[in-house]
Structures are given as structure tokens and as C-alpha cells.
Design an enzyme around this catalytic site. Structure first.
Site, PDB file in Angstrom:
ATOM      1  N   GLN A   1      -3.574   3.922   0.270  1.00  0.00           N
ATOM      2  CA  GLN A   1      -4.429   4.529   1.728  1.00  0.00           C
ATOM      3  C   GLN A   1      -5.436   5.478   1.468  1.00  0.00           C
ATOM      4  O   GLN A   1      -6.449   5.482   2.503  1.00  0.00           O
ATOM      5  CB  GLN A   1      -3.497   5.022   2.250  1.00  0.00           C
ATOM      6  CG  GLN A   1      -3.479   5.397   3.333  1.00  0.00           C
ATOM      7  CD  GLN A   1      -4.147   4.790   4.846  1.00  0.00           C
ATOM      8  OE1 GLN A   1      -3.618   3.805   4.727  1.00  0.00           O
ATOM      9  NE2 GLN A   1      -4.709   4.910   5.339  1.00  0.00           N
TER      10      GLN A   1
ATOM     11  N   ILE B   1       0.909  -1.028   0.551  1.00  0.00           N
ATOM     12  CA  ILE B   1      -0.522   0.046  -0.173  1.00  0.00           C
ATOM     13  C   ILE B   1       0.552   1.408   0.083  1.00  0.00           C
ATOM     14  O   ILE B   1       1.448   1.112   0.688  1.00  0.00           O
ATOM     15  CB  ILE B   1      -1.381   0.525   1.408  1.00  0.00           C
ATOM     16  CG1 ILE B   1      -1.599   1.558   0.516  1.00  0.00           C
ATOM     17  CG2 ILE B   1      -0.605  -0.165   2.387  1.00  0.00           C
ATOM     18  CD1 ILE B   1      -2.678   0.635   1.968  1.00  0.00           C
ATOM     19  N   CYS B   2       0.395   1.969  -0.773  1.00  0.00           N
ATOM     20  CA  CYS B   2       1.283   3.874  -0.981  1.00  0.00           C
ATOM     21  C   CYS B   2       0.356   4.352  -0.846  1.00  0.00           C
ATOM     22  O   CYS B   2      -1.137   4.069  -0.517  1.00  0.00           O
ATOM     23  CB  CYS B   2       2.112   3.798  -2.061  1.00  0.00           C
ATOM     24  SG  CYS B   2       0.620   3.930  -3.808  1.00  0.00           S
ATOM     25  N   GLN B   3      -0.092   6.074  -0.934  1.00  0.00           N
ATOM     26  CA  GLN B   3      -0.970   6.892  -0.470  1.00  0.00           C
ATOM     27  C   GLN B   3      -2.272   6.611  -1.562  1.00  0.00           C
ATOM     28  O   GLN B   3      -3.361   6.846  -1.440  1.00  0.00           O
ATOM     29  CB  GLN B   3      -0.406   8.277  -0.996  1.00  0.00           C
ATOM     30  CG  GLN B   3      -1.233   9.075  -0.358  1.00  0.00           C
ATOM     31  CD  GLN B   3      -1.655   9.544   0.834  1.00  0.00           C
ATOM     32  OE1 GLN B   3      -1.137   8.604   1.640  1.00  0.00           O
ATOM     33  NE2 GLN B   3      -3.678   9.000   1.016  1.00  0.00           N
TER      34      GLN B   3
ATOM     35  N   GLY C   1      -2.324   4.251  -4.887  1.00  0.00           N
ATOM     36  CA  GLY C   1      -1.468   3.064  -5.683  1.00  0.00           C
ATOM     37  C   GLY C   1      -0.587   3.553  -7.005  1.00  0.00           C
ATOM     38  O   GLY C   1      -0.228   2.150  -7.483  1.00  0.00           O
TER      39      GLY C   1
END
Length: 137
Positions: free
Chosen positions: A125, A96-98, A100
Site C-alpha cells: 500500500q 497487498i499488505c502495507q 509488501g
């Protein structure tokens, strides 16, 4: 055959081909990173298969809010930390990143480290929070 000989029609054909390529580009690019899951599928992987959530954002963003039980492993540190993320290389990993957008690089690094089942959370996120799912601060 006259249709293809007319320069106006050739320009329209070129525009159609280029616009189609531009529309397909995000799917092509996403396909090179690996599998993607939405928030519902990610929740099922976490609950049913004990998937490990790896948050690749920097420490400051992680501290602002992250998924429950997520492990912080910033993208720059990921290759060195990959071996310690899960005991079993067959355990599903959700990256997961901010938003995608950066998760494809992390997926590639984890695949190279030997993990067989690596997913990226679509929308990152931001999508998780928008879905109203729990966040730990």
C-alpha cells in the site's frame, strides 16, 4: 595456490561470500513466495485482465485507505475466505499488505486454495500511495 593458503585472504573470501549471501537473501526469500508486480504492472492487470485485489491488512488499516475495489481479507482469515475471493480460479489475484513484506504468506495460501495466478504488490500500500495512485477511504 598460495593465495588460498594465506589466512588473511581466507578471511576476505569468507567475508565476500557471507556479504554476497546477505545481499541475495531478500531475492531468495521473495522468490519462495511467488511472483511480484510493481504498481504499473498491477494497474495493467487490474484494468486489462480484471485482476482481483486482496488486501490482507487488518480492518483498521483497510479503513484508513485501500485500493479501489479491493477486497479485505486479513491474513489470519485468508485460508477460510480464499474460496470466495474470485469465481474463476484462473483470475489473476494481486495480494497487498502495507509494505509488501507479508504478502508471500498470503500468496502461498491462495496457491494452496487453487488460484493459478497470484501476485504480490511490491512495496504494498505504501508504494501504491507513493506512486500517487487512487486510494479509497
Amino acid at each position: 595456490m598460495n593465495f588460498f593458503a594465506d589466512y588473511n585472504n581466507l578471511a576476505l573470501i569468507a567475508i565476500a561470500v557471507v556479504s554476497g549471501g546477505l545481499l541475495a537473501w531478500p531475492q531468495i526469500k521473495a522468490g519462495t513466495g511467488g511472483k511480484r508486480v510493481n504498481t504499473a504492472a498491477a494497474t495493467q492487470l487490474i484494468n486489462r485482465r480484471n485482476a482481483v485485489v486482496v488486501d490482507i491488512r487488518d480492518a483498521a488499516d483497510f479503513a484508513k485507505g485501500h485500493l479501489p475495489q479491493a477486497k479485505s481479507a486479513p491474513l489470519a482469515d485468508l485460508p477460510g475466505r480464499a474460496a470466495s475471493l474470485a469465481k474463476d480460479k484462473a483470475t489473476p489475484i494481486i495480494v497487498i499488505c502495507q509494505t509488501g513484506q507479508r504478502s508471500g504468506k498470503a500468496q502461498a495460501a491462495l496457491k494452496e486454495a487453487g488460484y493459478s495466478e497470484v501476485y504480490a504488490l511490491e512495496g504494498g500500500q505504501a508504494a501504491w500511495q507513493q506512486a500517487g495512485l487512487p486510494v479509497i477511504k
